[in-house]
Each structure stands twice: as structure tokens, then as C-alpha cells.
Motif scaffolding. Sequence first.
Motif, short mmCIF file in Angstrom:
data_model
loop_
_atom_site.label_atom_id
_atom_site.label_comp_id
_atom_site.label_asym_id
_atom_site.label_seq_id
_atom_site.Cartn_x
_atom_site.Cartn_y
_atom_site.Cartn_z
N ASP A 117 0.89 -1.15 0.00
CA ASP A 117 0.00 0.00 0.00
C ASP A 117 0.93 1.20 0.00
N THR A 118 1.02 1.90 -1.10
CA THR A 118 2.02 2.96 -1.23
C THR A 118 1.75 4.15 -0.30
N ALA A 119 0.56 4.22 0.29
CA ALA A 119 0.28 5.29 1.24
C ALA A 119 0.74 4.92 2.65
N ASP A 120 1.33 3.74 2.81
CA ASP A 120 1.81 3.24 4.09
C ASP A 120 3.34 3.29 4.09
N GLU A 121 3.92 4.10 4.94
CA GLU A 121 5.37 4.29 4.96
C GLU A 121 6.12 2.99 5.16
N ALA A 122 5.67 2.16 6.09
CA ALA A 122 6.35 0.90 6.36
C ALA A 122 6.29 -0.04 5.16
N ALA A 123 5.15 -0.05 4.46
CA ALA A 123 5.01 -0.91 3.28
C ALA A 123 5.94 -0.45 2.16
N VAL A 124 6.07 0.85 2.00
CA VAL A 124 6.98 1.39 0.99
C VAL A 124 8.42 0.98 1.32
N ASP A 125 8.79 1.10 2.58
CA ASP A 125 10.14 0.70 2.98
C ASP A 125 10.38 -0.78 2.71
#
Length: 244
Positions: free
Chosen positions: A62-70
Motif C-alpha cells: 500500500d504505497t500510502a503506508d510508509e512501512a510498506a513502501v520501505d
Amino acid sequence: MSRQQVSVVTGGSRGIGAAVCVRLAADGHDIALGYRSDADAAEAVAVRVRAAGRRCVAVRVDTADEAAVDLLFDTAASELGPVTALVNNAGISGPVGPLADADAEGLRRALDVNVLGYLLCARRAVRDMTPTGGGAIVNLSSAAATLGSPGEYVHYAAAKAAVDTLTVGLSKEAAPAGIRVNAVAPGIIRTGFHADPERPDKAAAGIPLGRPGTPEEIANAVAWLLSADASYTTGTVLRVAGGR
């Protein structure tokens, strides 16, 4: 010796994102494919990338989730190598219709994905590329950013205008690190994005070239902006919209 190209592509399981993954694989890129929910579709694209002789890892994000992007970028780096490119493509239309009828939660989610998601991915890409010699970012914008999309999704058009501003500003900020930042602004493209599947054909009469575009035509533009042929191009919003 040139570095191996490792590209993160968000929203890579379908439509424009899938076409970008396949085209970049043909150009020699290994691909970290970010997808939101359809694991089967993501794996089908990964199979096509591998058939071109390139490596591919698919990561739910979910690109709006910082942890998921990391997690997406960490996985790309650990399994493929240092990231050299980002294609910021994941997006949603949100509510379709007049702004006066739109619900706040739908608007909020659309802005989270279409603006915050791009910012988080671009931020991480810059952090990763700066110490490794630079790279390139391509943001997927839309012709809607200048047309406004009245009666359809004014909020989406506004979000894409923000993407254009992100592109210009970040291109200047990241240039000293050797990072180029550009955008592609598609017009009406024949994909599953449209709430009305017949919309591309219905709109054809208002397109100077007389037809909707294809995902592959957008992928070609993205591939050029990531290539050495575009080495002096940054801060550009390349409109690929059939004259619209």
C-alpha cells in the motif's frame, strides 16, 4: 562498467504498470513489482519479465503506508541490488462524478494513494539513490492535471497537478545527486482504470488522433525517460495524450 538497472514499479500488476514492467525488462531492467491486492495478476507479469531473461520480485504494498513502501524498497535492494529507478504508477480514481456528490473518505483515500504515496516512494528512492551514484524517477501524471476532469473526478485531476509540481520541484532538489525526475502524462488509455469500460471509445471523437492510447505507448515514453537517451532531461512532464 554500467550498473545493472533495478527498477521499482508501483501498480505493476495491470494496465500501464504491467506494460512498463514488460518494456523495461526488454530493455534489460530487473523489476521490483509493487502491487496492491491481485497476487495472481502480479505473478503473471513477473512471469513475462522473467521470460525476457530478467529477474523480478513481486511485493504487496500500500504505497500510502510508509512501512510498506520501505519493505518494497528493502526487498528490491536485498533480492535484486541497488535501486536505480522508480516508476511511481500506483493510483486510484476515487469517487467518479461531480465533486459535490463525492464522499470525504473516498476523496481522502484517493489523495493518500495519488499524492502521499508518490511522495513516500520518491522520498525513499532519493534516499537510496543518492549514495549509490544517482538514478531516475518517472511519475505517472495525467492529462487531467490540465484539463480538470469536470463531472468525472476533479479531485483526481488536482492530485495529478500535485504530481506535476512534485516532479518539477524534486527534479531541482535531486539534480545535484545525479537523480533525474520526470513525469509522463497519459491521456485516455485503454485500460481497466475506467469505471465505464466503454469510456475510451466514447471519448475517441474528442481526441485529435481519433483513438485512445495503449498501455504500451505510455510504457515507451517511460522507458525513454529512464534511458541514457534522456540523460539531459529532468523536470519534464511529457504529455502522451493523442493531442488532447
